[in-house]
Design a protein around this motif. Structure first.
Motif, mmCIF file in Angstrom:
data_model
loop_
_atom_site.group_PDB
_atom_site.id
_atom_site.type_symbol
_atom_site.label_atom_id
_atom_site.label_comp_id
_atom_site.label_asym_id
_atom_site.label_seq_id
_atom_site.Cartn_x
_atom_site.Cartn_y
_atom_site.Cartn_z
ATOM 1 N N TYR A 73 66.092 38.883 55.398
ATOM 2 C CA TYR A 73 64.708 38.813 55.870
ATOM 3 C C TYR A 73 63.736 39.753 55.158
ATOM 4 C CZ TYR A 73 66.929 36.045 59.462
ATOM 5 O OH TYR A 73 67.659 35.082 60.108
ATOM 6 N N PRO A 74 64.098 41.002 54.899
ATOM 7 C CA PRO A 74 63.153 41.855 54.154
ATOM 8 C C PRO A 74 62.837 41.289 52.774
ATOM 9 C CG PRO A 74 64.833 43.185 55.221
ATOM 10 C CD PRO A 74 65.273 41.766 55.367
ATOM 11 N N GLN A 75 63.865 40.769 52.089
ATOM 12 C CA GLN A 75 63.641 40.181 50.773
ATOM 13 C C GLN A 75 62.791 38.925 50.881
ATOM 14 O OE1 GLN A 75 66.492 41.225 52.065
ATOM 15 N NE2 GLN A 75 67.926 41.977 50.517
ATOM 16 N N PHE A 76 63.047 38.140 51.929
ATOM 17 C CA PHE A 76 62.237 36.934 52.125
ATOM 18 C C PHE A 76 60.770 37.294 52.345
ATOM 19 C CE2 PHE A 76 59.971 34.520 55.348
ATOM 20 C CZ PHE A 76 59.755 33.347 54.642
ATOM 21 N N TYR A 77 60.546 38.284 53.191
ATOM 22 C CA TYR A 77 59.172 38.677 53.495
ATOM 23 C C TYR A 77 58.448 39.130 52.234
ATOM 24 C CZ TYR A 77 55.323 41.656 54.914
ATOM 25 O OH TYR A 77 54.091 42.238 55.014
ATOM 26 N N ALA A 78 59.094 40.010 51.457
ATOM 27 C CA ALA A 78 58.475 40.516 50.232
ATOM 28 C C ALA A 78 58.205 39.386 49.248
ATOM 29 C CB ALA A 78 59.382 41.575 49.598
ATOM 30 N N TYR A 79 59.143 38.450 49.153
ATOM 31 C CA TYR A 79 58.995 37.333 48.222
ATOM 32 C C TYR A 79 57.893 36.381 48.682
ATOM 33 C CZ TYR A 79 60.111 33.200 45.507
ATOM 34 O OH TYR A 79 60.021 32.121 44.681
ATOM 35 N N TYR A 80 57.888 36.052 49.965
ATOM 36 C CA TYR A 80 56.890 35.123 50.514
ATOM 37 C C TYR A 80 55.486 35.706 50.393
ATOM 38 C CZ TYR A 80 54.823 31.838 53.884
ATOM 39 O OH TYR A 80 54.045 30.877 54.492
ATOM 40 N N LYS A 81 55.404 37.019 50.487
ATOM 41 C CA LYS A 81 54.105 37.687 50.437
ATOM 42 C C LYS A 81 53.376 37.408 49.133
ATOM 43 C CE LYS A 81 52.023 42.261 51.130
ATOM 44 N NZ LYS A 81 52.309 43.683 51.430
ATOM 45 N N ILE A 82 54.108 37.355 48.022
ATOM 46 C CA ILE A 82 53.446 37.143 46.735
ATOM 47 C C ILE A 82 53.557 35.711 46.226
ATOM 48 C CG2 ILE A 82 53.699 39.541 46.031
ATOM 49 C CD1 ILE A 82 55.993 38.628 44.206
ATOM 50 N N GLU A 106 60.283 27.647 46.445
ATOM 51 C CA GLU A 106 60.806 27.198 47.742
ATOM 52 C C GLU A 106 62.317 27.344 47.818
ATOM 53 O OE1 GLU A 106 59.412 23.493 49.172
ATOM 54 O OE2 GLU A 106 57.314 24.072 49.019
ATOM 55 N N ILE A 107 62.978 27.060 46.713
ATOM 56 C CA ILE A 107 64.439 27.151 46.710
ATOM 57 C C ILE A 107 64.896 28.578 46.969
ATOM 58 C CG2 ILE A 107 66.508 26.880 45.279
ATOM 59 C CD1 ILE A 107 65.033 24.523 43.904
ATOM 60 N N ILE A 108 64.267 29.522 46.290
ATOM 61 C CA ILE A 108 64.700 30.905 46.494
ATOM 62 C C ILE A 108 64.299 31.407 47.876
ATOM 63 C CG2 ILE A 108 62.666 32.058 45.513
ATOM 64 C CD1 ILE A 108 64.653 34.052 44.261
ATOM 65 N N ALA A 109 63.136 30.981 48.385
ATOM 66 C CA ALA A 109 62.727 31.397 49.729
ATOM 67 C C ALA A 109 63.730 30.907 50.757
ATOM 68 C CB ALA A 109 61.335 30.859 50.041
ATOM 69 N N ARG A 110 64.138 29.668 50.625
ATOM 70 C CA ARG A 110 65.138 29.117 51.557
ATOM 71 C C ARG A 110 66.465 29.857 51.441
ATOM 72 N NH1 ARG A 110 63.666 22.770 50.777
ATOM 73 N NH2 ARG A 110 62.607 22.448 52.764
ATOM 74 N N SER A 111 66.818 30.227 50.217
ATOM 75 C CA SER A 111 68.087 30.929 50.027
ATOM 76 C C SER A 111 68.059 32.299 50.691
ATOM 77 C CB SER A 111 68.390 31.063 48.534
ATOM 78 O OG SER A 111 68.543 29.797 47.937
ATOM 79 N N PHE A 112 66.962 33.021 50.535
ATOM 80 C CA PHE A 112 66.837 34.305 51.227
ATOM 81 C C PHE A 112 67.017 34.126 52.726
ATOM 82 C CE2 PHE A 112 64.086 36.137 47.637
ATOM 83 C CZ PHE A 112 65.127 36.934 47.168
ATOM 84 N N LEU A 113 66.410 33.074 53.254
ATOM 85 C CA LEU A 113 66.495 32.843 54.690
ATOM 86 C C LEU A 113 67.901 32.422 55.105
ATOM 87 C CD1 LEU A 113 64.657 32.870 57.184
ATOM 88 C CD2 LEU A 113 64.399 30.416 56.904
ATOM 89 N N GLU A 114 68.506 31.544 54.314
ATOM 90 C CA GLU A 114 69.848 31.054 54.627
ATOM 91 C C GLU A 114 70.847 32.190 54.747
ATOM 92 O OE1 GLU A 114 73.309 28.223 52.613
ATOM 93 O OE2 GLU A 114 71.273 28.217 51.795
ATOM 94 N N TYR A 115 70.659 33.214 53.920
ATOM 95 C CA TYR A 115 71.585 34.340 53.934
ATOM 96 C C TYR A 115 71.063 35.508 54.776
ATOM 97 C CZ TYR A 115 74.299 31.923 50.428
ATOM 98 O OH TYR A 115 75.080 30.983 49.780
ATOM 99 N N ALA A 116 70.064 35.211 55.614
ATOM 100 C CA ALA A 116 69.509 36.205 56.552
ATOM 101 C C ALA A 116 69.005 37.460 55.839
ATOM 102 C CB ALA A 116 70.553 36.570 57.610
#
Length: 701
Positions: free
Chosen positions: A464-473, A452-462
């Motif tokens: 989005y592609p990295q967030f999507y790939a990370y959230y997917k797995i 959750e911490i890393i997902a939020r960090s990806f989002l906080e820094y906009a």
């Protein structure tokens, strides 16, 4: 081979576990700021941030900084990773990245020495094996042949196998190896090529490649019996999807199955023989059954047994309803994962209803319901209750109404995973929307785990592609609270860049649909959002449609993806076919249009839906079904089953895609209508199932 930034981030993030205190978390800003700089093309600034991050971040974020810095600062990559290995000696990502750098810099002896040190830790890691074997090939190490053969026969074929071959084929060591091992390598190379082509879905080429490895039937049979199970799995796919005379090839597979030396090989060969016979026409289906039964009896694990059993039941259904029912009665008690057979039971139910075998359906449900999954049990209980209620068959119990009520209650209690039946049951059992939705008394809680911490960090820094790939797995590790928050934020963030919106909505829907908290209103609203609100309002008013009809159409057709193409050629938000769009354009007197334009696509889609409703006497259900499969088919089915109420008609539709489409549309329309427009489910079902005597106007008030 250097991977793309997003893929590298994905691999690295899997190994991320934050262990720092709240005060130390602030230093982790270096890593995410560096990713931003890379997106902006500011590589030097990113390098500086990553160097600071290595020294000042929490340990595991420091590791991520090292790994990423080794990708963009190649001159110092070896030094960076050697320092990282001192802190993370057992980390797969660091070890494999170090091996990749040693290979890229030509340090083959060092790579081999390092791989020996890490052999126990990484012996089954495909990336490790790829670089170890490439180094062997480069140096002529005599261990190459044995380990190369083992890797390509005993393991599942992966992208790392493919990458190895691409690199090796370019190297002179390939031709040398081929020359000095001409006789033994000739057949093995054909097996490798077969597996590579199957991995690329080039089944015809894979089939021809394997067949060319032998000249006679006996040689093919011998070759099949000598293949390992992973190789047989790929060869079976090559024959199943690539051969033109499947019945003859099935005979050869059965013959090989009789001669194979292990039950696992025998099982695989008889299974694929059955699959090929099942695709050879009605005359071969009984023989296919024999092969599936043999494969079932030889299976050594639950998954293989269930797989063989599913094909036995499905092939029985293709022969006849009677055959399928006999097989179900005999074998239902044998399956392990009941949910694996839900689709077979769905199709069997539709077949029986289509043949008007109402009493038979009731009987097989009573005999086998104890073996059904909750989802299948709930569906069958609802349908059986309704056919008895409609007096299409007798109740097995003397107290008819009591029996109907008990079935409906059973269905309600087991229907948590199916919104469609839950909505119907809310109406049938006289329940309210308060009964349908779960209470929101409990505050959604964040896990505050590393994912959750890393997902939020990806989002906080906009990012989005990295967030999507990370959230997917990693979605399973992320709480409902964070899933809701992230999807809501992304909906806002993606308004000007919607390329990942549909993907994120799908992922979020799957994640939240599996949650025990799914029936909370706030969560369902997240899964059924309103996007393109201004356009939907405008097009709905123009065509006198309820807005929730248009939302349900767009969500079901495209998940709000305005530039999506289907495999059938449908385009855009409302998934319009070119010919349909051309007809609509002519009626709207539009000569120049682009179906990838959201406004145009929605204009055409809304007009077409409203026209279908008008042509079908304001019957919304028939209109939506016609939108999917054509008005002629729907009229034919309605004429044939005009005695059935619409909820039972939905079960008898012979095309599975249309059957499921209708249920998805109705579910979405009811949820949008209730959540955003305060319409009770029973009123929405009245509209959809045409339970009024006449509907003059069902548009928004």
């Amino acid at each position: 081979m250097i991977k793309s930034k997003t893929l590298i981030l994905l691999v690295l993030a899997i190994f991320l576990f934050f262990s720092c205190s709240p005060g130390e978390e602030k230093s982790d800003v270096y890593y995410f700021s560096a990713l931003q700089k890379i997106d902006e093309g500011q590589v030097e600034e990113a390098v500086s941030l990553l160097e600071k991050g290595i020294k000042n971040s929490s340990p595991d974020v420091s590791k991520l900084c090292s790994l990423y810095l080794s990708e963009i600062n190649k001159k110092k990559a070896v030094e960076i990773l050697e320092n990282a290995l001192k802190q993370f000696p057992d980390d797969n990502a660091v070890n494999c990245r170090y091996m990749a750098v040693l290979y890229e810099t030509g340090k083959y002896d060092s790579l081999i020495s390092f791989s020996e040190q890490k052999k126990e830790l990484l012996a089954k890691d495909n990336e490790y094996l790829k670089y170890r074997l490439l180094a062997f090939a480069k140096t002529g190490d005599n261990r190459f042949s044995k380990e190369f053969t083992e890797w390509f026969t005993d393991a599942k074929f992966t992208s790392y196998h493919k990458e190895f071959l691409e690199d090796w084929y370019k190297d002179s060591s390939y031709n040398e190896y081929k020359l000095y091992n001409a006789q033994s390598f000739k057949t093995f190379e054909k097996i490798i090529n077969t597996r590579q082509n199957v991995n690329s879905s080039n089944y015809s080429k894979a089939y021809k490649e394997f067949c060319s490895a032998a000249e006679t039937e006996e040689e093919i049979v011998t070759l099949l019996t000598e293949c390992s199970v992973p190789v047989l799995s790929d060869v079976g796919k090559a024959y199943l999807y690539g051969s033109t005379n499947k019945a003859e090839e099935a005979r050869i597979f059965s013959k090989a199955g009789m001669q194979a030396d292990t039950n696992e090989k025998k099982q695989m060969l008889f299974f694929y023989a059955g699959r090929m016979l099942g695709r050879s026409g009605a005359a071969y289906r009984n023989t296919a059954l024999e092969n599936f039964r043999t494969a079932y009896s030889l299976a050594e694990d639950d998954s293989s047994r269930d797989n063989a059993l599913w094909y036995y039941l499905e092939t029985s259904r293709q022969i006849s309803i009677e055959k399928a029912v006999t097989a179900l009665d005999e074998l239902a008690s044998s399956w392990t994962d009941a949910s694996y057979f839900d689709d077979f039971l769905d199709d069997l139910l539709a077949d029986i209803l289509y043949s008007k075998g109402y009493s038979l359906l009731s009987a097989i449900f009573e005999r086998n319901k104890v073996y059904f999954s909750n989802a299948a049990h709930a569906k069958y209980a609802y349908v059986v209750a309704r056919i008895i209620e409609e007096e299409l068959c007798e109740s097995p119990s003397g107290a008819k109404q009591s029996y109907i009520n008990s079935l409906l209650q059973e269905s309600w209690e087991l229907s948590e995973a199916n919104l469609y039946y839950r909505i119907l049951l809310t109406d049938k059992l006289g329940k309210t929307e308060e009964d349908f939705y779960s209470a929101e008394n409990e505050t959604l809680v964040s896990n505050e785990n590393p994912e959750e911490i890393i997902a939020r960090s990806f989002l906080e820094y906009a990012l989005y592609p990295q967030f999507y790939a990370y959230y997917k797995i990693n979605s399973k590790e992320i709480s409902e609270k964070v899933s809701v928050e992230l999807i809501e934020q992304l909906k806002l963030a993606e308004k000007d860049n919607k390329d990942k919106y549909a993907d994120i909505l799908r992922l979020g829907s799957n994640k939240l649909s599996d949650s025990e908290l799914f029936y909370r209103k706030d969560i369902i609203k997240t899964v059924y959002p309103r996007f393109f609100e201004e356009k939907v309002t405008e097009k709905a008013e123009e065509n006198k449609l309820p807005e929730y009809y248009l939302y349900s159409l767009i969500r079901t057709e495209s998940y709000f993806d305005d530039d999506v193409y289907s495999s059938a050629g449908a385009i855009g938000l409302c998934q319009l076919m070119e010919q349909t769009a051309a007809d609509v354009a002519k009626k709207l007197k539009v000569t120049d249009y682009d179906l990838l334009d959201a406004d145009t696509n929605m204009t055409f889609g809304a007009y077409y839906l409203s026209e279908l409703i008008r042509r079908l006497d304001n019957n919304s259900l028939n209109a939506f079904l016609s939108y999917n499969c054509g008005i002629t088919r729907v009229r034919k089915w309605k004429e044939e089953f005009n005695m059935l109420p619409d909820d039972l008609f939905m079960e008898v539709i012979p095309i599975e895609e249309t059957r499921e489409y209708g249920k998805k549309i109705l579910t979405a329309a009811c949820l949008y209508g209730n959540l955003y427009y305060d319409k009770p489910f029973n009123v929405l079902l009245d509209e959809f199932f045409y339970r009024f005597n006449q509907i003059e106007n069902i548009s928004q008030e």
